[in-house]
Design an enzyme around this catalytic site. Sequence first.
Site, PDB file in Angstrom:
ATOM      1  N   ASP A 200     -15.073  11.054 -38.654  1.00  0.00           N
ATOM      2  CA  ASP A 200     -15.230   9.608 -38.472  1.00  0.00           C
ATOM      3  C   ASP A 200     -15.821   9.395 -37.072  1.00  0.00           C
ATOM      4  OD1 ASP A 200     -14.936   6.908 -37.848  1.00  0.00           O
ATOM      5  OD2 ASP A 200     -13.265   6.688 -39.246  1.00  0.00           O
ATOM      6  N   TYR A 225     -21.693  -1.703 -36.242  1.00  0.00           N
ATOM      7  CA  TYR A 225     -21.507  -2.977 -35.529  1.00  0.00           C
ATOM      8  C   TYR A 225     -20.803  -2.797 -34.188  1.00  0.00           C
ATOM      9  CZ  TYR A 225     -16.998  -2.724 -38.042  1.00  0.00           C
ATOM     10  OH  TYR A 225     -15.810  -2.301 -38.567  1.00  0.00           O
TER      11      TYR A 225
HETATM   12  C1  LIG Z   1     -13.893   0.274 -36.674  1.00  0.00           C
HETATM   13  C2  LIG Z   1     -13.370   1.398 -37.489  1.00  0.00           C
HETATM   14  C3  LIG Z   1     -13.356   1.341 -38.874  1.00  0.00           C
HETATM   15  C4  LIG Z   1     -13.808   0.079 -39.545  1.00  0.00           C
HETATM   16  O1  LIG Z   1     -13.917   0.145 -40.911  1.00  0.00           O
HETATM   17  P1  LIG Z   1     -14.604  -1.076 -41.686  1.00  0.00           P
HETATM   18  O2  LIG Z   1     -14.615  -0.638 -43.074  1.00  0.00           O
HETATM   19  O3  LIG Z   1     -15.948  -1.295 -41.082  1.00  0.00           O
HETATM   20  O4  LIG Z   1     -13.778  -2.301 -41.454  1.00  0.00           O
HETATM   21  C5  LIG Z   1     -12.919   2.455 -39.571  1.00  0.00           C
HETATM   22  N1  LIG Z   1     -12.479   3.572 -38.923  1.00  0.00           N
HETATM   23  C6  LIG Z   1     -12.461   3.643 -37.582  1.00  0.00           C
HETATM   24  C7  LIG Z   1     -11.980   4.876 -36.901  1.00  0.00           C
HETATM   25  C8  LIG Z   1     -12.888   2.554 -36.830  1.00  0.00           C
HETATM   26  O5  LIG Z   1     -12.855   2.616 -35.504  1.00  0.00           O
END
Ligand SMILES: *Cc1c(COP(=O)(O)O)cnc(C)c1O
Length: 415
Positions: A200, A225
């Site tokens: 991730d 974003y």
């Molecule tokens: C910001 C973030 C997300 C966001 O997931 P969305 O599906 O865009 O809301 C997921 N995982 C991590 C580690 C993040 O920092």
Amino acid sequence: MIAIPDLSAIEAMDAADPLRAFRARFVLPEGVTYLDGNSLGAAAPAVFAELRKAAEEEWAEGLIRSWNTAGWYDLPIRLGDRIGRLIGAAPGQTVVTDTTSINIYKTLRAAIAMRPGRNVVVAEVSSFPTDLYMAEGAISSIPSAKLRLEGIDAASIEDLIDTDVAVVLVNHVNYKSGEMRDMAALTKKIQDAGALVIWDLCHSAGALPVSLDEANADFAVGCTYKYLNGGPGSPAFVYAAARHHDAMNQPLSGWFGHARPFAFEHSYAPGQGIRRFLCGTQSALALRALDGALTIWDEVDMHALRAKSIRLTELFIQLVEAKCSRYGVTLKGPRDPARRGSQVSFVHDNSYEIMQALIERGVIGDFRAPATIRFGFTPLYVGFKDVLRAAEVLEDVLRTEAWREPRFALRTAVT
Ligand SMILES: *Cc1c(COP(=O)(O)O)cnc(C)c1O
């Protein structure tokens, strides 16, 4: 002890900053010191220009023809390759689509199916929660599947990896502490046990150089974003190493991932390569906004970015510790810059109220429950004087105890 830099030393750092010119490419409101680009990146006129063109020319005038004539159809792949440069992925392995949460689901299910006979998914309890929620959802329809969590089942993720593990979902940079993992070493450890890894990259894409191919990563997901400045809710990305393309199948088998979407066949046949991670019709307007944001990123030297990021975070830690330690603020996360992302977190018993008082004074960071104040340093538009101002305002809020005003304790929905 190293001397605390004074205003003129800090102004000299800004004057010598090779990335300084990028700041003018963003809209930064008067009086705001923005240290939350790790949650929502700043807006850029380049994005507005592409959005306007996409709406007024491509949509309004081009109508349905624009899927071909304005290249909307191939945007997920073209934008993916441009992000690929920032994350160390050769072309053809990255696609922009859906949300990070959805992409976690797709990659998890694809990876689990590639390791038949193994039933364990490993993740981190310290992870951003949606990763865990999606892992729960992804295994809920596989009766034998189990989740093992670092922080509950063992203290260290390495101790959870054995021959029952199908896939490890792991954050490169932790969203709360800013701690960075050694991608190459952990990938090797996971693969030596026969498992697959999903990285991730939400807090590393656009924050520092990432080397997915060099680390031999299997899959990765991430946001656009945050550091990439694609705009609120802009679509996420998925990376899959080319060696997996023929074997991987994701469960959201929509027509955009089909081998021949416009043949309108009645059964699913997965498309070639990374394209099969697409599901349905993508938001062309959101993709075009990201297109605009990436015109800035196309010019960025990621090593210069990392060098500045380290100098910004080091300066902030130095200033806050010198000015604020006596008020009960302590560093959370790595002191060694080599193990830190582009953010700095501190803990304090009254973090929520302190952050609200900072925001009212125009220093925007964020609060992460239960006790963290978090500051993101986005090197394209944050300068060294911003760092000084943030530390000074934090000191003032603590010294005057301004945070004790009752209105700062009222909780909002988004923190
Ligand atoms: C910001 C973030 C997300 C966001 O997931 P969305 O599906 O865009 O809301 C997921 N995982 C991590 C580690 C993040 O920092």
